[in-house]
Design a protein around this motif. Structure first.
Motif, mmCIF file in Angstrom:
data_model
loop_
_atom_site.group_PDB
_atom_site.id
_atom_site.type_symbol
_atom_site.label_atom_id
_atom_site.label_comp_id
_atom_site.label_asym_id
_atom_site.label_seq_id
_atom_site.Cartn_x
_atom_site.Cartn_y
_atom_site.Cartn_z
ATOM 1 N N ILE A 1 0.793 -1.254 0.132
ATOM 2 C CA ILE A 1 -0.019 0.127 0.020
ATOM 3 C C ILE A 1 0.948 1.381 0.153
ATOM 4 O O ILE A 1 0.539 2.139 -0.743
ATOM 5 N N ASP A 2 1.722 1.144 0.991
ATOM 6 C CA ASP A 2 2.498 2.597 0.844
ATOM 7 C C ASP A 2 4.080 2.116 1.150
ATOM 8 O O ASP A 2 4.504 1.288 2.291
ATOM 9 N N ASP A 3 5.002 2.496 0.128
ATOM 10 C CA ASP A 3 6.427 1.910 0.244
ATOM 11 C C ASP A 3 7.299 3.284 0.486
ATOM 12 O O ASP A 3 8.569 3.237 0.091
ATOM 13 N N SER A 4 6.680 4.286 0.767
ATOM 14 C CA SER A 4 7.258 5.664 0.615
ATOM 15 C C SER A 4 8.447 5.548 1.779
ATOM 16 O O SER A 4 9.560 6.465 1.511
ATOM 17 N N GLY A 5 8.481 4.984 2.579
ATOM 18 C CA GLY A 5 9.700 4.858 3.884
ATOM 19 C C GLY A 5 10.825 3.883 3.285
ATOM 20 O O GLY A 5 11.808 3.965 3.844
ATOM 21 N N MET A 6 10.761 3.110 2.073
ATOM 22 C CA MET A 6 11.841 2.079 1.602
ATOM 23 C C MET A 6 12.938 3.202 1.238
ATOM 24 O O MET A 6 12.798 4.093 0.416
ATOM 25 N N PRO A 7 14.026 2.971 1.894
ATOM 26 C CA PRO A 7 15.116 4.099 1.787
ATOM 27 C C PRO A 7 15.702 4.492 0.213
ATOM 28 O O PRO A 7 16.018 5.327 -0.296
ATOM 29 N N GLU A 8 15.915 3.069 -0.396
ATOM 30 C CA GLU A 8 16.205 3.270 -1.985
ATOM 31 C C GLU A 8 15.997 1.887 -2.637
ATOM 32 O O GLU A 8 15.454 1.012 -1.950
ATOM 33 N N ASP A 9 16.423 1.805 -3.880
ATOM 34 C CA ASP A 9 16.012 0.735 -4.572
ATOM 35 C C ASP A 9 16.757 -0.628 -4.325
ATOM 36 O O ASP A 9 16.357 -1.619 -4.631
ATOM 37 N N ARG A 10 17.761 -0.482 -3.084
ATOM 38 C CA ARG A 10 18.353 -1.653 -2.991
ATOM 39 C C ARG A 10 17.408 -2.294 -1.965
ATOM 40 O O ARG A 10 17.720 -3.605 -1.659
ATOM 41 N N PHE A 11 16.333 -1.830 -1.267
ATOM 42 C CA PHE A 11 15.356 -2.470 -0.497
ATOM 43 C C PHE A 11 14.037 -2.982 -1.329
ATOM 44 O O PHE A 11 13.533 -2.098 -2.128
ATOM 45 N N SER A 12 13.984 -3.932 -0.989
ATOM 46 C CA SER A 12 12.556 -4.555 -1.707
ATOM 47 C C SER A 12 11.667 -5.543 -0.617
ATOM 48 O O SER A 12 12.405 -6.116 0.140
ATOM 49 N N ALA A 13 10.392 -5.340 -0.800
ATOM 50 C CA ALA A 13 9.802 -6.298 0.163
ATOM 51 C C ALA A 13 8.508 -7.039 -0.581
ATOM 52 O O ALA A 13 8.015 -6.673 -1.589
ATOM 53 N N LYS A 14 8.379 -8.280 -0.251
ATOM 54 C CA LYS A 14 7.281 -9.018 -0.918
ATOM 55 C C LYS A 14 6.419 -9.672 -0.088
ATOM 56 O O LYS A 14 6.668 -10.092 1.338
ATOM 57 N N MET A 15 5.132 -10.194 -0.326
ATOM 58 C CA MET A 15 4.242 -10.737 0.495
ATOM 59 C C MET A 15 3.491 -11.686 -0.347
ATOM 60 O O MET A 15 2.307 -11.432 -1.044
ATOM 61 N N PRO A 16 3.966 -13.050 -0.744
ATOM 62 C CA PRO A 16 3.525 -13.888 -1.823
ATOM 63 C C PRO A 16 2.111 -14.363 -1.214
ATOM 64 O O PRO A 16 1.492 -15.117 -1.790
ATOM 65 N N ASN A 17 1.996 -14.577 0.265
ATOM 66 C CA ASN A 17 0.605 -14.974 0.638
ATOM 67 C C ASN A 17 0.448 -14.482 1.919
ATOM 68 O O ASN A 17 1.323 -13.787 2.673
ATOM 69 N N ALA A 18 -0.679 -14.698 2.547
ATOM 70 C CA ALA A 18 -1.160 -14.194 3.972
ATOM 71 C C ALA A 18 -0.238 -14.537 5.195
ATOM 72 O O ALA A 18 -0.339 -14.003 5.985
ATOM 73 N N SER A 19 0.373 -15.490 4.765
ATOM 74 C CA SER A 19 1.179 -16.244 6.155
ATOM 75 C C SER A 19 2.891 -16.052 6.058
ATOM 76 O O SER A 19 3.722 -16.252 6.891
ATOM 77 N N PHE A 20 3.234 -15.001 5.071
ATOM 78 C CA PHE A 20 4.718 -15.016 4.826
ATOM 79 C C PHE A 20 5.162 -13.721 4.185
ATOM 80 O O PHE A 20 4.395 -13.191 3.184
ATOM 81 N N SER A 21 6.122 -12.883 4.539
ATOM 82 C CA SER A 21 6.859 -11.827 3.833
ATOM 83 C C SER A 21 8.260 -11.739 4.012
ATOM 84 O O SER A 21 9.006 -12.319 5.016
ATOM 85 N N THR A 22 9.157 -11.064 2.844
ATOM 86 C CA THR A 22 10.343 -10.815 3.063
ATOM 87 C C THR A 22 10.712 -9.583 2.743
ATOM 88 O O THR A 22 9.868 -8.755 1.906
ATOM 89 N N LEU A 23 11.708 -9.160 3.491
ATOM 90 C CA LEU A 23 12.390 -7.893 3.134
ATOM 91 C C LEU A 23 13.782 -7.924 2.622
ATOM 92 O O LEU A 23 14.634 -8.743 3.307
ATOM 93 N N LYS A 24 14.142 -7.742 1.429
ATOM 94 C CA LYS A 24 15.231 -8.031 0.917
ATOM 95 C C LYS A 24 16.314 -6.728 0.894
ATOM 96 O O LYS A 24 15.850 -5.755 0.306
ATOM 97 N N ILE A 25 17.544 -6.909 0.976
ATOM 98 C CA ILE A 25 18.694 -5.718 0.819
ATOM 99 C C ILE A 25 19.601 -6.137 0.080
ATOM 100 O O ILE A 25 20.428 -7.175 0.289
ATOM 101 N N GLN A 26 19.599 -5.682 -1.230
ATOM 102 C CA GLN A 26 20.739 -6.029 -2.118
ATOM 103 C C GLN A 26 21.168 -4.880 -2.990
ATOM 104 O O GLN A 26 20.269 -4.422 -3.861
ATOM 105 N N PRO A 27 22.417 -4.623 -3.151
ATOM 106 C CA PRO A 27 23.577 -5.050 -2.221
ATOM 107 C C PRO A 27 23.356 -4.109 -0.856
ATOM 108 O O PRO A 27 22.912 -3.023 -0.847
#
Lengths: 113, 110
Positions: free
Chosen positions: A55-81
Motif C-alpha cells: 500500500i505504501d512503500d514511501s519509507g523504503m530508503p532506496e532501490d536496494r530495498f524490496s519487500a514481498k508478500m506472496p501469501n497471507a502467512s509470509f513476507s520478506t524484506l530484501k536488501i541487495q546490495p
C-alpha cells in the motif's frame, strides 16, 4: 496463540551481500508492516501491505530495498546490495486492519560489516 | 507534517514513586493514539489504544489518558519490572501508517 515470528534473530554479513529477512504474521491479520529501528531515527515504517498488496512503500530508503508478500502467512524484506548504514534492528508487525493495534515480532538485528 | 513528541527522554524513579510520561501529537484526523512498551532486545508490546479526548484506559499500575493535543501515561507506585522504554504512536493522516515518538526510557530503582 503464536505472535509475529521473524527470522533470523541476528544477521551479520559483509557489505555488498544480499540479505533476506523473513516474517510470519499472526494468523488472521490482514495488514503487515516492516519497520527499522535505530538510535538516531527511532522506529520508522518502511512499507506496509493490506491483504498481501503493498500500500505504501514511501519509507523504503532506496532501490536496494524490496519487500514481498506472496501469501497471507509470509513476507520478506530484501536488501541487495547491503551497506554498513543498513545496520539496524528490523521489525515486522501485523494487525487486523485500520485503527487496530499493530503487534510486533522481536526483530532481526542486522549488522553489515 | 504529522509529529509525535515524547517527554522526558529518560526518567529515573524510586520504587513506589508515581509519575507521568507525556506524548504530544500533531496529527490530523486522529484515529487512535497507541502506547507500547519495549524491553531491550524485544519488539514493542502493545499496551493501549485511545480513540477520543477524555478516554482513559488502565492496566495494572498504568493508566493512559487522552486530550485533543496530548496523551499521558501515568504510572502509579511503579516496581522495577516496569522499567522499559515506553513509546507512543499515532496514525499519519488518519491512515494505517504509524508515526512513533522517540520514546521515554523509564528506570525504576528498587
Amino acid at each position: 496463540d503464536a505472535g509475529v515470528i521473524q527470522s533470523p534473530r541476528h544477521e551479520v554479513t559483509e557489505m555488498g551481500q544480499e540479505v533476506t529477512l523473513r516474517c510470519k504474521p499472526i494468523s488472521g491479520h490482514n495488514s503487515l508492516f516492516w519497520y527499522r529501528q535505530t538510535m538516531m531515527r527511532g522506529l520508522e515504517l518502511l512499507i506496509y501491505f493490506n491483504n498481501n498488496v503493498p500500500i505504501d512503500d514511501s519509507g523504503m530508503p532506496e532501490d536496494r530495498f524490496s519487500a514481498k508478500m506472496p501469501n497471507a502467512s509470509f513476507s520478506t524484506l530484501k536488501i541487495q546490495p547491503s551497506e554498513p548504514r543498513d545496520s539496524a534492528v528490523y521489525f515486522c508487525a501485523s494487525s487486523l486492519g485500520a485503527s487496530q493495534p499493530q503487534h510486533f515480532g522481536d526483530g532481526t538485528r542486522l549488522s553489515i560489516l | 507534517e504529522d509529529q509525535v513528541t515524547q517527554s522526558p527522554e529518560a526518567l529515573r524513579l524510586q520504587e513506589g514513586e508515581s509519575s507521568s510520561l507525556n506524548c504530544s501529537y500533531t496529527v490530523s484526523g486522529l484515529r487512535g493514539l497507541f502506547w507500547y512498551r519495549q524491553d531491550p532486545g524485544k519488539g514493542p508490546e502493545f499496551l493501549f489504544t485511545l480513540y477520543s479526548a477524555g478516554e482513559e484506559k488502565e492496566k495494572e499500575r498504568l493508566k493512559a489518558t487522552l486530550t485533543k493535543k496530548e496523551s499521558f501515561l501515568h504510572i502509579t507506585a511503579p516496581k522495577p519490572e516496569d522499567s522499559a522504554t515506553y513509546l507512543c504512536a499515532a496514525p499519519e493522516g488518519g491512515a494505517q501508517k504509524l508515526v512513533f515518538g522517540q520514546g521515554t526510557r523509564l528506570t525504576i530503582n528498587p
